[in-house]
Design a protein around this motif. Structure first.
Motif, PDB file in Angstrom:
ATOM      1  N   LYS A  63     -45.616  52.159   0.975  1.00 36.03           N
ATOM      2  CA  LYS A  63     -46.929  51.940   1.616  1.00 36.03           C
ATOM      3  C   LYS A  63     -47.991  51.607   0.576  1.00 36.03           C
ATOM      4  CE  LYS A  63     -50.255  54.165   4.696  1.00 36.03           C
ATOM      5  NZ  LYS A  63     -50.604  55.397   5.404  1.00 36.03           N
ATOM      6  N   THR A  64     -47.950  52.293  -0.572  1.00 39.87           N
ATOM      7  CA  THR A  64     -48.973  52.111  -1.610  1.00 39.87           C
ATOM      8  C   THR A  64     -48.707  50.907  -2.509  1.00 39.87           C
ATOM      9  OG1 THR A  64     -49.340  54.493  -1.617  1.00 39.87           O
ATOM     10  CG2 THR A  64     -50.193  53.271  -3.500  1.00 39.87           C
ATOM     11  N   TRP A  65     -47.469  50.715  -2.957  1.00 36.44           N
ATOM     12  CA  TRP A  65     -47.144  49.669  -3.927  1.00 36.44           C
ATOM     13  C   TRP A  65     -46.409  48.485  -3.310  1.00 36.44           C
ATOM     14  CZ3 TRP A  65     -47.493  54.761  -5.281  1.00 36.44           C
ATOM     15  CH2 TRP A  65     -48.354  55.064  -6.339  1.00 36.44           C
ATOM     16  N   GLY A  66     -46.101  48.544  -2.030  1.00 33.31           N
ATOM     17  CA  GLY A  66     -45.420  47.436  -1.366  1.00 33.31           C
ATOM     18  C   GLY A  66     -43.911  47.504  -1.527  1.00 33.31           C
ATOM     19  N   THR A  67     -43.271  46.496  -0.994  1.00 36.15           N
ATOM     20  CA  THR A  67     -41.816  46.412  -1.055  1.00 36.15           C
ATOM     21  C   THR A  67     -41.393  46.097  -2.492  1.00 36.15           C
ATOM     22  OG1 THR A  67     -41.779  45.595   1.202  1.00 36.15           O
ATOM     23  CG2 THR A  67     -39.803  45.225  -0.109  1.00 36.15           C
ATOM     24  N   PRO A  68     -40.426  46.833  -3.021  1.00 37.56           N
ATOM     25  CA  PRO A  68     -39.986  46.543  -4.391  1.00 37.56           C
ATOM     26  C   PRO A  68     -39.261  45.203  -4.471  1.00 37.56           C
ATOM     27  CG  PRO A  68     -38.596  48.227  -3.402  1.00 37.56           C
ATOM     28  CD  PRO A  68     -39.692  47.945  -2.428  1.00 37.56           C
ATOM     29  N   GLN A  69     -39.196  44.650  -5.684  1.00 40.98           N
ATOM     30  CA  GLN A  69     -38.452  43.408  -5.892  1.00 40.98           C
ATOM     31  C   GLN A  69     -36.971  43.619  -5.629  1.00 40.98           C
ATOM     32  OE1 GLN A  69     -39.505  42.416  -9.931  1.00 40.98           O
ATOM     33  NE2 GLN A  69     -41.213  41.120  -9.258  1.00 40.98           N
ATOM     34  N   ARG A  70     -36.491  44.787  -6.059  1.00 39.81           N
ATOM     35  CA  ARG A  70     -35.072  45.130  -5.857  1.00 39.81           C
ATOM     36  C   ARG A  70     -34.944  46.608  -5.593  1.00 39.81           C
ATOM     37  NH1 ARG A  70     -31.158  43.319 -10.467  1.00 39.81           N
ATOM     38  NH2 ARG A  70     -32.650  44.420 -11.729  1.00 39.81           N
ATOM     39  N   LYS A  71     -34.050  46.945  -4.678  1.00 46.62           N
ATOM     40  CA  LYS A  71     -33.634  48.334  -4.478  1.00 46.62           C
ATOM     41  C   LYS A  71     -32.205  48.400  -4.995  1.00 46.62           C
ATOM     42  CE  LYS A  71     -36.515  49.315  -0.441  1.00 46.62           C
ATOM     43  NZ  LYS A  71     -36.540  49.778   0.961  1.00 46.62           N
ATOM     44  N   LEU A  72     -32.070  49.045  -6.157  1.00 50.82           N
ATOM     45  CA  LEU A  72     -30.765  49.095  -6.811  1.00 50.82           C
ATOM     46  C   LEU A  72     -29.838  50.076  -6.106  1.00 50.82           C
ATOM     47  CD1 LEU A  72     -32.493  49.111 -10.216  1.00 50.82           C
ATOM     48  CD2 LEU A  72     -31.031  47.275  -9.445  1.00 50.82           C
ATOM     49  N   SER A  73     -28.558  49.868  -6.262  1.00 52.28           N
ATOM     50  CA  SER A  73     -27.558  50.731  -5.628  1.00 52.28           C
ATOM     51  C   SER A  73     -27.739  52.170  -6.081  1.00 52.28           C
ATOM     52  CB  SER A  73     -26.149  50.276  -6.000  1.00 52.28           C
ATOM     53  OG  SER A  73     -25.935  48.958  -5.567  1.00 52.28           O
ATOM     54  N   PRO A  74     -27.637  53.130  -5.147  1.00 51.71           N
ATOM     55  CA  PRO A  74     -27.768  54.540  -5.535  1.00 51.71           C
ATOM     56  C   PRO A  74     -26.630  54.972  -6.445  1.00 51.71           C
ATOM     57  CG  PRO A  74     -27.359  54.317  -3.165  1.00 51.71           C
ATOM     58  CD  PRO A  74     -27.400  52.953  -3.736  1.00 51.71           C
ATOM     59  N   ARG A  75     -26.925  55.951  -7.273  1.00 55.77           N
ATOM     60  CA  ARG A  75     -25.932  56.536  -8.194  1.00 55.77           C
ATOM     61  C   ARG A  75     -25.826  58.020  -7.902  1.00 55.77           C
ATOM     62  NH1 ARG A  75     -23.510  52.408 -11.287  1.00 55.77           N
ATOM     63  NH2 ARG A  75     -25.046  50.754 -11.306  1.00 55.77           N
ATOM     64  N   GLY A  76     -24.675  58.583  -8.213  1.00 51.88           N
ATOM     65  CA  GLY A  76     -24.481  60.021  -8.043  1.00 51.88           C
ATOM     66  C   GLY A  76     -24.285  60.384  -6.590  1.00 51.88           C
ATOM     67  N   GLY A  77     -24.650  61.623  -6.261  1.00 52.64           N
ATOM     68  CA  GLY A  77     -24.511  62.113  -4.907  1.00 52.64           C
ATOM     69  C   GLY A  77     -23.146  62.676  -4.593  1.00 52.64           C
ATOM     70  N   ASP A  78     -22.280  62.745  -5.619  1.00 56.52           N
ATOM     71  CA  ASP A  78     -20.919  63.216  -5.383  1.00 56.52           C
ATOM     72  C   ASP A  78     -20.819  64.738  -5.318  1.00 56.52           C
ATOM     73  OD1 ASP A  78     -21.621  63.147  -8.067  1.00 56.52           O
ATOM     74  OD2 ASP A  78     -19.574  62.913  -8.780  1.00 56.52           O
ATOM     75  N   THR A  79     -21.768  65.442  -5.938  1.00 53.27           N
ATOM     76  CA  THR A  79     -21.776  66.903  -5.882  1.00 53.27           C
ATOM     77  C   THR A  79     -23.222  67.393  -5.838  1.00 53.27           C
ATOM     78  OG1 THR A  79     -21.886  67.278  -8.276  1.00 53.27           O
ATOM     79  CG2 THR A  79     -19.669  67.032  -7.334  1.00 53.27           C
ATOM     80  N   HIS A  80     -23.379  68.693  -5.576  1.00 49.60           N
ATOM     81  CA  HIS A  80     -24.720  69.287  -5.565  1.00 49.60           C
ATOM     82  C   HIS A  80     -25.385  69.179  -6.932  1.00 49.60           C
ATOM     83  CE1 HIS A  80     -27.986  71.829  -4.269  1.00 49.60           C
ATOM     84  NE2 HIS A  80     -27.786  72.649  -5.286  1.00 49.60           N
ATOM     85  N   LYS A  81     -24.571  69.254  -7.997  1.00 48.42           N
ATOM     86  CA  LYS A  81     -25.117  69.155  -9.356  1.00 48.42           C
ATOM     87  C   LYS A  81     -25.483  67.728  -9.727  1.00 48.42           C
ATOM     88  CE  LYS A  81     -22.888  73.163 -11.436  1.00 48.42           C
ATOM     89  NZ  LYS A  81     -22.052  73.633 -12.539  1.00 48.42           N
ATOM     90  N   HIS A  82     -24.982  66.769  -8.995  1.00 43.61           N
ATOM     91  CA  HIS A  82     -25.259  65.355  -9.259  1.00 43.61           C
ATOM     92  C   HIS A  82     -25.861  64.718  -8.013  1.00 43.61           C
ATOM     93  CE1 HIS A  82     -21.685  66.156 -11.952  1.00 43.61           C
ATOM     94  NE2 HIS A  82     -22.681  65.937 -12.792  1.00 43.61           N
ATOM     95  N   PRO A  83     -27.162  64.967  -7.761  1.00 36.58           N
ATOM     96  CA  PRO A  83     -27.790  64.426  -6.548  1.00 36.58           C
ATOM     97  C   PRO A  83     -27.862  62.900  -6.597  1.00 36.58           C
ATOM     98  CG  PRO A  83     -29.445  65.330  -7.998  1.00 36.58           C
ATOM     99  CD  PRO A  83     -28.114  65.679  -8.604  1.00 36.58           C
ATOM    100  N   GLN A  84     -28.016  62.313  -5.444  1.00 36.44           N
ATOM    101  CA  GLN A  84     -28.141  60.864  -5.361  1.00 36.44           C
ATOM    102  C   GLN A  84     -29.445  60.422  -6.007  1.00 36.44           C
ATOM    103  OE1 GLN A  84     -27.222  58.996  -1.605  1.00 36.44           O
ATOM    104  NE2 GLN A  84     -28.846  57.513  -1.921  1.00 36.44           N
ATOM    105  N   ILE A  85     -29.362  59.439  -6.884  1.00 40.45           N
ATOM    106  CA  ILE A  85     -30.525  58.865  -7.564  1.00 40.45           C
ATOM    107  C   ILE A  85     -30.659  57.414  -7.102  1.00 40.45           C
ATOM    108  CG2 ILE A  85     -31.588  58.262  -9.782  1.00 40.45           C
ATOM    109  CD1 ILE A  85     -31.309  61.305  -9.319  1.00 40.45           C
ATOM    110  N   ASN A  86     -31.830  57.087  -6.585  1.00 42.85           N
ATOM    111  CA  ASN A  86     -32.143  55.720  -6.177  1.00 42.85           C
ATOM    112  C   ASN A  86     -33.150  55.140  -7.152  1.00 42.85           C
ATOM    113  OD1 ASN A  86     -30.857  55.325  -3.402  1.00 42.85           O
ATOM    114  ND2 ASN A  86     -31.849  57.310  -3.208  1.00 42.85           N
ATOM    115  N   ARG A  87     -33.058  53.824  -7.381  1.00 44.58           N
ATOM    116  CA  ARG A  87     -33.983  53.154  -8.293  1.00 44.58           C
ATOM    117  C   ARG A  87     -34.561  51.929  -7.597  1.00 44.58           C
ATOM    118  NH1 ARG A  87     -30.006  51.817 -12.903  1.00 44.58           N
ATOM    119  NH2 ARG A  87     -28.714  51.513 -11.077  1.00 44.58           N
TER     120      ARG A  87
END
Length: 121
Positions: A63-87
């Motif tokens: 809402k504040t900065w607009g649509t990003p140029q790219r939404k990169l594929s999420p990383r992690g998320g396989d365990t509680h210790k490795h939460p999903q990281i979006n960029r």
């Protein structure tokens, strides 16, 4: 009179290596100082910019900065210790999300190591 032993060649080699290493160590220290200065300058520059702050939701960022140029594929998320990281990549910065909330925003500069985050595995 000097008595030659087996350890003498080792001592000579160590002395030669120490003599050669001196300039390399000085160059490494100088290079590190230059890198530290670049990092300090980059952090100061980031602090002076209006970047998404920690805790904002994805919808608030968009809402504040607009649509990003790219939404990169999420990383992690396989365990509680490795939460999903979006960029999300904008023209001047990258926003890192843990699940759906901002954890960090960084400038997208050639001096950084984030010039091509898609290539990072």
């Amino acid at each position: 009179m000097v008595k030659f032993t087996r350890s003498l060649p080792i001592i000579v080699m160590l002395a030669a290596v120490a003599g050669l290493a001196g300039p390399q160590l000085a160059n490494a220290a100088q290079s590190r100082q230059h890198g530290d200065n670049l990092l300090i300058h980059r952090v100061q520059q980031e602090n002076g910019m209006n970047l998404p702050s920690r805790g904002l939701s994805m919808s608030q960022v968009e809402k504040t900065w607009g649509t990003p140029q790219r939404k990169l594929s999420p990383r992690g998320g396989d365990t509680h210790k490795h939460p999903q990281i979006n960029r999300w990549e904008y023209s001047n910065f990258i926003v890192y999300f843990e699940h759906s909330h901002v954890i960090h925003s960084v400038l997208n500069t050639p001096a950084g190591n984030n010039t091509n985050p898609a290539a990072v595995n």
